[in-house]
Scaffold this active site. Sequence first.
Site, PDB file in Angstrom:
ATOM      1  N   LYS A 161       0.825  -1.208   0.000  1.00  0.00           N
ATOM      2  CA  LYS A 161       0.000   0.000   0.000  1.00  0.00           C
ATOM      3  C   LYS A 161       0.860   1.260   0.000  1.00  0.00           C
ATOM      4  CE  LYS A 161      -3.529  -2.564  -0.165  1.00  0.00           C
ATOM      5  NZ  LYS A 161      -4.410  -3.178   0.806  1.00  0.00           N
TER       6      LYS A 161
HETATM    7  C1  LIG Z   1      -5.534  -4.140   1.166  1.00  0.00           C
HETATM    8  C2  LIG Z   1      -6.954  -3.796   1.372  1.00  0.00           C
HETATM    9  C3  LIG Z   1      -7.665  -4.156   2.537  1.00  0.00           C
HETATM   10  C4  LIG Z   1      -7.148  -5.150   3.552  1.00  0.00           C
HETATM   11  O1  LIG Z   1      -5.979  -4.872   4.119  1.00  0.00           O
HETATM   12  P1  LIG Z   1      -4.979  -6.036   4.605  1.00  0.00           P
HETATM   13  O2  LIG Z   1      -3.945  -5.284   5.349  1.00  0.00           O
HETATM   14  O3  LIG Z   1      -4.471  -6.715   3.380  1.00  0.00           O
HETATM   15  O4  LIG Z   1      -5.753  -6.955   5.481  1.00  0.00           O
HETATM   16  C5  LIG Z   1      -8.951  -3.676   2.709  1.00  0.00           C
HETATM   17  N1  LIG Z   1      -9.540  -2.904   1.778  1.00  0.00           N
HETATM   18  C6  LIG Z   1      -8.918  -2.564   0.632  1.00  0.00           C
HETATM   19  C7  LIG Z   1      -9.635  -1.695  -0.336  1.00  0.00           C
HETATM   20  C8  LIG Z   1      -7.617  -3.015   0.389  1.00  0.00           C
HETATM   21  O5  LIG Z   1      -7.026  -2.707  -0.773  1.00  0.00           O
END
Ligand SMILES: *Cc1c(COP(=O)(O)O)cnc(C)c1O
Length: 441
Positions: A202
Amino acid sequence: MSSSTSGTLAIQGGPKSVTTDPGDLFHWPIINKEDEDAVLEVLRHGSMSDTTITKQFEVEFAEWIGLDYALGCSSGTASLHSAMFGCGVGVGDEIICQSTTFWASALQCFSLGASVVFADIDPDTLCIDPDDIEHRITDKTKAIMVVHYTGYPSDMDRIMSIADKYGIKVIEDVSHGQGSRYKGRKVGTFGHVAGMSLMSGKSFAIGEAGIMVTSDREIYERAVAFAHYERYNQDIKSDSVKDFRGLPLGGYKYRMNQLCSALGRVQLKHYEDRIVQIQGAMNRFWDLLEGVPGIRALRPPKGSGSTMGGWYAAKGLYDPDALGGLSVTRFAEAVNAEGTTCGVGINKPLHLHPLLNTCDVYGHGKPTRNAHSTRDLRQPEGSLPVAESIDRHTYTIPWFKHDRPEIITEHANAFRKVAEHADELLADDPGDPGNIGRWSV
Ligand SMILES: *Cc1c(COP(=O)(O)O)cnc(C)c1O
């Protein structure tokens, strides 16, 4: 035709548009000695499972985003699960969420006995279509889950006014949008609570971690009670949870690993400067492509005060009709051949997956989607037309982490060249395959 993009396409044997080595242009996250030292210190003290550093990170993160409370979690999934419980989402309740998103925007609601009703997206923003929310609200609707998809800030004025009218909660999923602004204010601060991923892929990338933020004391305390057993102590005073201190109400443990929170404290210090670089680079890329047929920037209008934050998984919009019907698959192949990166595939609409249609996860004797519902919540193919066809109208663009004009111009030229020579690709265009979206991204 601009001189820089004349000539034969690379896919047909011509010279590539991009010739400069990218170096660290795409490298992320940026890790310096300061980050390494912070993580090593946790390792050397053996304090990976403590919460002292996490609590410092929470204070700093809450201050950065501009809310009263932050709760470090083990993942974004956990933070959003906690946010749902915090809002009181429970048996028989419904949340409304866009179908084009990562599964963790919604699926946790099943383990609370709740279900999800999907809304369509706006093809110009890839965020929830504000005109497709209100008619989906019933007396069971507890919350709207708002995803700032690829960092594009959702239409919070419209969404909050709908939510206020019906007295329902708004949860923001900021997993793509850390630092994005809507009309000048950071996303994650408009709803009643926000959760987000901070995992390595991210924009705010610190490992496997997530964080929940809110200024609502009760939501915060309920989230602590749900999955942070050792913090569920005398400080937790909300009536709905104060009598059960000591054991986690959800039966979950969602504490953040301190290797992540130590890294998070360092990353946070540099984050604003780094996303300014990204914003400069990405806006430069799109400015260079202004007016090129068939391709269009996915970004808020200039002067709106809205921004794309760290431009997570940056995408462009594609209009095949402006390019003689050229498929996005063939377009992307030709762009890649120019030496840049252009991918196809976006989150496949969740409402079409069998888990949302036939799977009985917990043994209710009927699909989990309808486990506690008196009506059939399932949404057949054809019901959310934009979400179902957006894979043909989007592609990924290079995700620059530094604003370097010369090399960014080369990458932009790759896209311009292919768009301006699209007619030469029509003859051997096999078209898009049956489905180019993916559920696992
Ligand atoms: C990555 C993501 C999540 C979940 O996060 P994790 O840390 O992978 O559990 C939730 N919502 C969106 C839109 C995401 O891209």
